[in-house]
Design a protein around this motif. Structure first.
Motif, PDB file in Angstrom:
ATOM      1  N   HIS A   1     -10.260   8.167   0.924  1.00  0.00           N
ATOM      2  CA  HIS A   1      -8.993   7.619   1.388  1.00  0.00           C
ATOM      3  C   HIS A   1      -8.945   7.552   2.918  1.00  0.00           C
ATOM      4  O   HIS A   1      -9.417   8.466   3.592  1.00  0.00           O
TER       5      HIS A   1
ATOM      6  N   HIS B   1       4.855  -1.516   3.304  1.00  0.00           N
ATOM      7  CA  HIS B   1       4.160  -0.396   2.671  1.00  0.00           C
ATOM      8  C   HIS B   1       5.164   0.669   2.215  1.00  0.00           C
ATOM      9  O   HIS B   1       6.353   0.604   2.528  1.00  0.00           O
TER      10      HIS B   1
ATOM     11  N   TRP C   1      -1.367  -0.037   9.411  1.00  0.00           N
ATOM     12  CA  TRP C   1      -2.460   0.104   8.441  1.00  0.00           C
ATOM     13  C   TRP C   1      -3.766  -0.481   8.990  1.00  0.00           C
ATOM     14  O   TRP C   1      -4.498  -1.202   8.315  1.00  0.00           O
TER      15      TRP C   1
ATOM     16  N   MET D   1       0.846  -1.192   0.000  1.00  0.00           N
ATOM     17  CA  MET D   1       0.000   0.000   0.000  1.00  0.00           C
ATOM     18  C   MET D   1       0.881   1.241   0.000  1.00  0.00           C
ATOM     19  O   MET D   1       1.985   1.229   0.550  1.00  0.00           O
TER      20      MET D   1
ATOM     21  N   GLN E   1      -2.416   6.408  -7.605  1.00  0.00           N
ATOM     22  CA  GLN E   1      -1.792   5.346  -6.820  1.00  0.00           C
ATOM     23  C   GLN E   1      -1.790   5.637  -5.315  1.00  0.00           C
ATOM     24  O   GLN E   1      -1.101   4.964  -4.550  1.00  0.00           O
ATOM     25  N   THR E   2      -2.585   6.611  -4.886  1.00  0.00           N
ATOM     26  CA  THR E   2      -2.676   6.939  -3.463  1.00  0.00           C
ATOM     27  C   THR E   2      -3.655   6.009  -2.771  1.00  0.00           C
ATOM     28  O   THR E   2      -4.811   5.901  -3.163  1.00  0.00           O
ATOM     29  N   ASP E   3      -3.190   5.325  -1.726  1.00  0.00           N
ATOM     30  CA  ASP E   3      -4.056   4.435  -0.947  1.00  0.00           C
ATOM     31  C   ASP E   3      -4.459   5.052   0.388  1.00  0.00           C
ATOM     32  O   ASP E   3      -5.426   4.608   1.010  1.00  0.00           O
TER      33      ASP E   3
END
Length: 302
Positions: free
Chosen positions: A84, A35, A117, A1, A59-61
């Motif tokens: 997000h 990550h 996370w 991530m 591509q930002t998680d």
């Protein structure tokens, strides 16, 4: 991530830190959990634009904000709208949202927590379309912030001292104004010195921190018109963690409330997550249960 971290270099704690070393700490913690974190050090005036740009990257998680309560509130609004998860590094004076979700106040301990996370669903408030994670307020709180802004300070301790000076100014001369509030079609009118609508109910802390942020309700608090003696009594009960027991305070839990200020002046102000803004004559405040995703501590195993 992959997370993008926006570090507000003008935030109180970060101003005195080696930010390059802190970036390395973040990168190491995230890499250890498999990550990636892309850290961007920006000035306070560029925080919002940087967050919006980060949220728009495909591509930002997750988004991470390192800053004070104002930066955190702005980041929460952007994260909520983009979907997000939001990670918080508390680098301000009060750090109210970080306290409410259980983030360590030691910034050096935060990277390991965020890197786990663990995604939590928490509530977010909405005042006329303006999201908030802590509270909307009018009256004594707004006057205190206006007085504080007239006092020069250059440090976290200076800000705390300015808050104390401004608070005494309000306690000795509390404001009074009319408000009509409507809940489930039932309308009531009062003359008050303070009103607060919080994201979930306040706990016993004198800092007015919500005990939980997943209860799915707003806390509505109204303090009837006070003289200086009543204002000091209110402050004393707040310090003791007895806000709801104060004789001048009316409180209840609601999902939505409509406020009308019939005699609002053009210069009247309210406060949303610590930031002054013009007070609308009419305002609708509601809660969005579980709508904001945050990176928080892993739940304890029973």
């Amino acid at each position: 991530m992959r997370a993008i971290a926006i570090l507000n270099k003008d935030a109180g704690t970060l101003r005195t830190m080696d930010l390059e070393a802190y970036v390395s700490l973040l990168e190491t913690a995230f890499a250890a959990e498999g990550h990636e974190v892309d850290c961007r050090i920006v000035a306070g005036r560029d925080v919002v634009a940087s967050l919006k740009a980060a949220a728009a990257e495909p591509q930002t998680d997750a988004l991470i904000i390192a800053g004070g309560d104002g930066s955190v509130s702005a980041a929460a609004a952007i994260a909520w709208k983009s979907g997000h998860p939001l990670g918080v590094i508390p680098a301000g004076t009060m750090n109210l949202f970080a306290r409410a979700i259980g983030i360590p106040l030691d910034v050096n301990a935060v990277p390991a927590v965020l890197a786990e996370w663990n995604v939590m669903d928490v509530d977010i408030g909405d005042a006329n379309g303006n999201p908030f994670v802590h509270q909307f307020s009018a009256g004594m709180h707004a006057r205190m912030i206006r007085l504080r802004e007239k006092i020069a300070y250059k440090s976290r301790l200076g800000k705390i001292a300015a808050n104390i000076r401004a608070s005494f100014g309000v306690l000795l001369d509390p404001p009074a104004f009319d408000v009509t509030y409507t809940i489930n079609g039932n309308e009531e009118s009062m003359k008050v010195s303070a009103i607060s609508v919080s994201n979930n109910a306040f706990g016993p802390s004198p800092m007015l921190i919500s005990e939980r942020l997943d209860g799915g309700h707003l806390g509505l608090y109204l303090a009837k018109r006070l003289n200086w003696r009543g204002a000091l009594h209110l402050a004393f009960d707040l310090f003791r963690g007895k806000l709801k027991e104060n004789i001048a305070v009316t409180s209840e839990l609601v999902q939505e409330v409509e406020l009308h200020f019939p005699r609002r002046t053009p210069t009247a102000r309210c406060v949303l997550d610590g930031e002054l803004m013009p007070l609308p004559r009419d305002i609708r405040i509601c809660i969005h249960p579980g709508a904001l995703k945050v990176l928080g501590p892993a739940p304890a195993i029973a």
